[in-house]
Design an enzyme around this catalytic site. Structure first.
Site, short mmCIF file in Angstrom:
data_model
loop_
_atom_site.label_atom_id
_atom_site.label_comp_id
_atom_site.label_asym_id
_atom_site.label_seq_id
_atom_site.Cartn_x
_atom_site.Cartn_y
_atom_site.Cartn_z
N LEU A 94 0.87 -1.18 0.00
CA LEU A 94 0.00 0.00 0.00
C LEU A 94 0.90 1.22 0.00
CD1 LEU A 94 -2.60 1.64 0.26
CD2 LEU A 94 -2.56 1.18 2.73
N HIS A 95 0.87 1.97 -1.09
CA HIS A 95 1.73 3.16 -1.24
C HIS A 95 0.83 4.39 -1.22
CE1 HIS A 95 4.86 5.83 -2.82
NE2 HIS A 95 5.73 4.84 -2.62
N LEU A 96 1.02 5.26 -0.25
CA LEU A 96 0.16 6.43 -0.05
C LEU A 96 0.75 7.63 -0.76
CD1 LEU A 96 -0.54 5.88 3.75
CD2 LEU A 96 -1.99 5.23 1.81
N GLY A 97 0.19 7.95 -1.93
CA GLY A 97 0.66 9.07 -2.72
C GLY A 97 1.83 8.70 -3.61
#
Length: 685
Positions: A79-82
């Site tokens: 999960l990569h935020l941004g």
């Protein structure tokens, strides 16, 4: 009775409330091209973040911008935020989970400040990808459109595995010795999966690069790696540890194995940066800091030079071929054809600061394009002209001791290396890449996003270029020139004795990967005076290791060892010794020692014939590198005599004294046996 293989459906929830988009529409080419794996993106409406899958938390980035999960069916989910939010140093993120926690899809993970991310000029899209797509994902269906955080928006199909009995954990994808794999992988993909499992899993990898024969990992914790198991895998010759790296020796197929490893790792582990190379704990003693500094320097040199070594070798061979064509009057030195071929062979060396600037920047975490431009400044024609004493208008601005200041910058005297300025050099631009890595984060903080694309590169190029030209360049060239002069002095004092000692011990450096420290010295010799006697000695040691492998190939009756020795011999004769050393010479009895005796003999003869070398490529395939551009001389004939001396001595010593068949069989039983991960060694306690 074994149960039939089953595919497993894994629901994937939206990690944020917003609009689900296809992965191809994510505004980042690394993710949208599926280089990291298959998945989806969500454009958030607010900052609440929840778990996209049910499983264990395997990674929480220190900057809070990314998390890793592993599902019960074996899917590894990132999960990569941004996009590019790692540059924000954790400011917009507040996470409440830790590595080892177990979460259910939809469980609260924390929050991110979408307004702060947008204000910093970054895209806020949350990206979910299955990082082991090639190994574990059979299919993925995504429903695009509006979705609330925690609602199922996709279904992943995990590849089938033998159904485990009730109450047991899923079986390992890596089979026991002789058994079938349970993950469906084969070839290089299977080797890559086994290596990753053996070094402690993908989450234990900080970064990874590769050279001609080795995949080089920077691990978070080297104690998690099982050395014996990795070394015993099919497709792996051996392992080595040096310069902060965990090196897996593959041989000729290293590029294919590396590509397969990259497909199974998160994208931020590829290439590496300065932070990734640093140990988890800093040293606390003076000796510890010295070791740490040397290790870091070797790591930077390795990461900067590995991508270009093959091209340096090719350019050196082409230079030698051009010299031969000129010597035999096939091409006139005054012809246009000569000029074109000379440009093809010399451009790699002349523009080395540009090329090394790009690779060093990738290694150290600065912008490769900007640092390459700075490298262009160092070898720009007008700068080279200012460094040339024969150029029109050349003048000495000032002279202090033996240091000549032949130019000035805003009234400040500047000492340029005389002749070709910084062309052919690597250390000044590596320092430039390090400076750029320190300046760039500060520029991104102080320059508004709307004008940053123009003014950040402008300031960085000006400041770093000026610092190299005025301060760091002269210092670095003084130090590196001093080291090169010391080596040359030793060689000039007694070349045959120097050849004997270096020839006998050089390959010991290769064992630990420390031979990369010699590359800049060879580069400096080729730049001035234009040839390298040190590299001529190194060439003889390569052939000697091949001579040891050749003796094994001809003497052994063991078909498996014979199959290994043949390719290892050819590889060493072409200048790549690791397959011979790790596959045979270091593993069995006294072979490495007897081969090194051949290297000493070859080095001695190299010195006796006063052999020089005008290129990087050694061993038999590099014979054009021993052609003097001014005409064939004793270096060319001495190369052949020294090479065959190294070969014959290494072959004879190994054949008669290096091993016997009984030792080889015993050594095979102890060292060469392949142990599959997940299978306990029956002789282990």
């Amino acid at each position: 009775m074994p149960q039939p293989k089953q595919d497993h459906e894994v629901p994937i929830a939206s990690p944020v409330t917003g609009t689900v988009i296809a992965l191809a529409d994510v505004p980042d080419p690394v993710f949208s091209s599926q280089a990291v794996g298959d998945g989806l993106g969500v454009q958030p409406d607010n900052g609440r973040v929840v778990a996209p899958v049910t499983g264990a938390v395997t990674m929480v980035a220190a900057t809070g911008h990314a998390l890793g999960f592993k599902t019960d069916s074996g899917l590894e989910v990132l999960l990569h935020l941004g996009v590019d939010t790692v540059e924000l140093n954790g400011g917009p993120f507040s996470l409440t989970v830790r590595v080892g926690d177990r979460v259910e899809a939809g469980d609260d993970l924390g929050s991110m400040d979408v307004n702060a991310i947008a204000a910093a000029g970054k895209d806020t899209t949350a990206i979910v990808v299955v990082t082991n797509t090639a190994a574990a994902l059979a299919g993925l269906s995504v429903t695009t459109g509006p979705a609330a955080a925690g609602n199922q928006v996709a279904t992943a199909i995990a590849k089938g595995a033998d159904a485990p009995a009730a109450g047991t954990a899923p079986a390992s994808a890596v089979p026991a010795a002789g058994g079938p794999r349970t993950d469906g992988l084969s070839g290089h993909d299977a080797t890559a999966a086994d290596i990753i499992a053996g070094i402690g899993g993908a989450d234990n990898v900080r970064s990874v690069i590769h050279c001609i024969t080795r995949v080089r990992f920077y691990l978070k914790d080297q104690d998690l790696a099982n050395d014996a198991m990795v070394a015993g895998l099919d497709g792996v010759i051996d392992i080595a540890k040096a310069g902060g790296q965990y090196q897996v020796v593959i041989g000729a197929e290293v590029g294919d194995v590396y590509d397969a490893i990259v497909r199974q790792l998160p994208s931020d582990a590829v290439g590496g940066d300065e932070e990734a190379a640093e140990p988890v704990e800093r040293p606390t003693t003076v000796l510890g800091w010295i070791k740490y500094g040397f290790s870091s320097l070797i790591g930077v040199i390795t990461g900067s030079m590995i991508p270009v070594v093959g091209m340096l070798a090719a350019s050196g061979i082409l230079k030698g071929i051009l010299a031969l064509l000129t010597q035999f009057n096939v091409v006139e030195s005054s012809s246009d054809t000569y000029q074109f071929i000379d440009a093809m062979s010399s451009s790699m060396f002349y523009f080395l600061p540009i090329i090394i600037g790009f690779t060093a920047a990738r290694r150290l975490g600065s912008d490769p394009i900007i640092v390459a431009i700075i490298g262009g400044v160092l070898c720009f024609p007008s700068v080279v002209t200012m460094s040339n004493p024969d150029a029109e208008g050349y003048h000495v601005v000032a002279e202090v001791g033996r240091t000549v200041f032949n130019s000035e910058f805003f009234g400040i005297p500047v000492s340029l290396p005389q002749g070709n300025a910084y062309a052919y050099s690597i250390f000044p631009i590596i320092v430039g890449a390090w400076l750029a890595a320190r300046i760039e984060p500060w520029l991104k903080k102080v320059i508004p996003a709307v004008v940053r694309p123009i003014f950040a590169p402008l300031i960085e190029i000006f400041v770093v270029s000026a610092l190299i030209l005025v301060v760091f360049g002269p210092i670095v060239m003084f130090i590196s020139g001093g080291i090169a002069s010391l080596v040359n002095a030793v060689l000039n004092l007694n070349y045959p004795i120097a050849g004997l000692l270096i020839g006998g011990f050089y390959q010991c450096l290769v064992i630990f990967g420390l031979h990369w420290a010699v590359i800049p010295i060879i580069s400096a010799q080729i730049a001035d005076p234009g040839y390298s006697p040190l590299n001529a000695i190194v060439s003889a040691t390569m052939i000697a290791q091949g001579g040891g492998a050749l003796a094994v190939w001809l003497k052994t009756r063991n078909p498996r060892i014979k199959r290994m020795a043949g390719p290892a011999t050819i590889s060493a004769m072409c200048g790549v010794t690791e397959p011979a050393m790790y596959g045979l010479n270091l593993k069995y009895g006294r072979i490495f020692l007897t081969a090194s005796i051949g290297g000493a003999a070859g080095g001695l003869v190299t010195g006796l014939f006063d052999v020089n070398m005008w290129g990087f490529t050694g061993a038999f395939v590099g014979f054009p590198s021993f052609v003097n551009p001014e005409g064939i001389d004793s270096s060319f004939w001495g190369f052949w005599v020294a090479s065959f001396t190294a070969l014959i001595v290494a072959f004879a010593c190994t054949y008669f004294f290096g091993f016997n068949e009984a030792e080889l069989e015993e050594g095979q039983e102890k060292e060469v046996k392949k142990v599959r991960l997940g299978k306990r060694d029956p002789v282990a306690n």
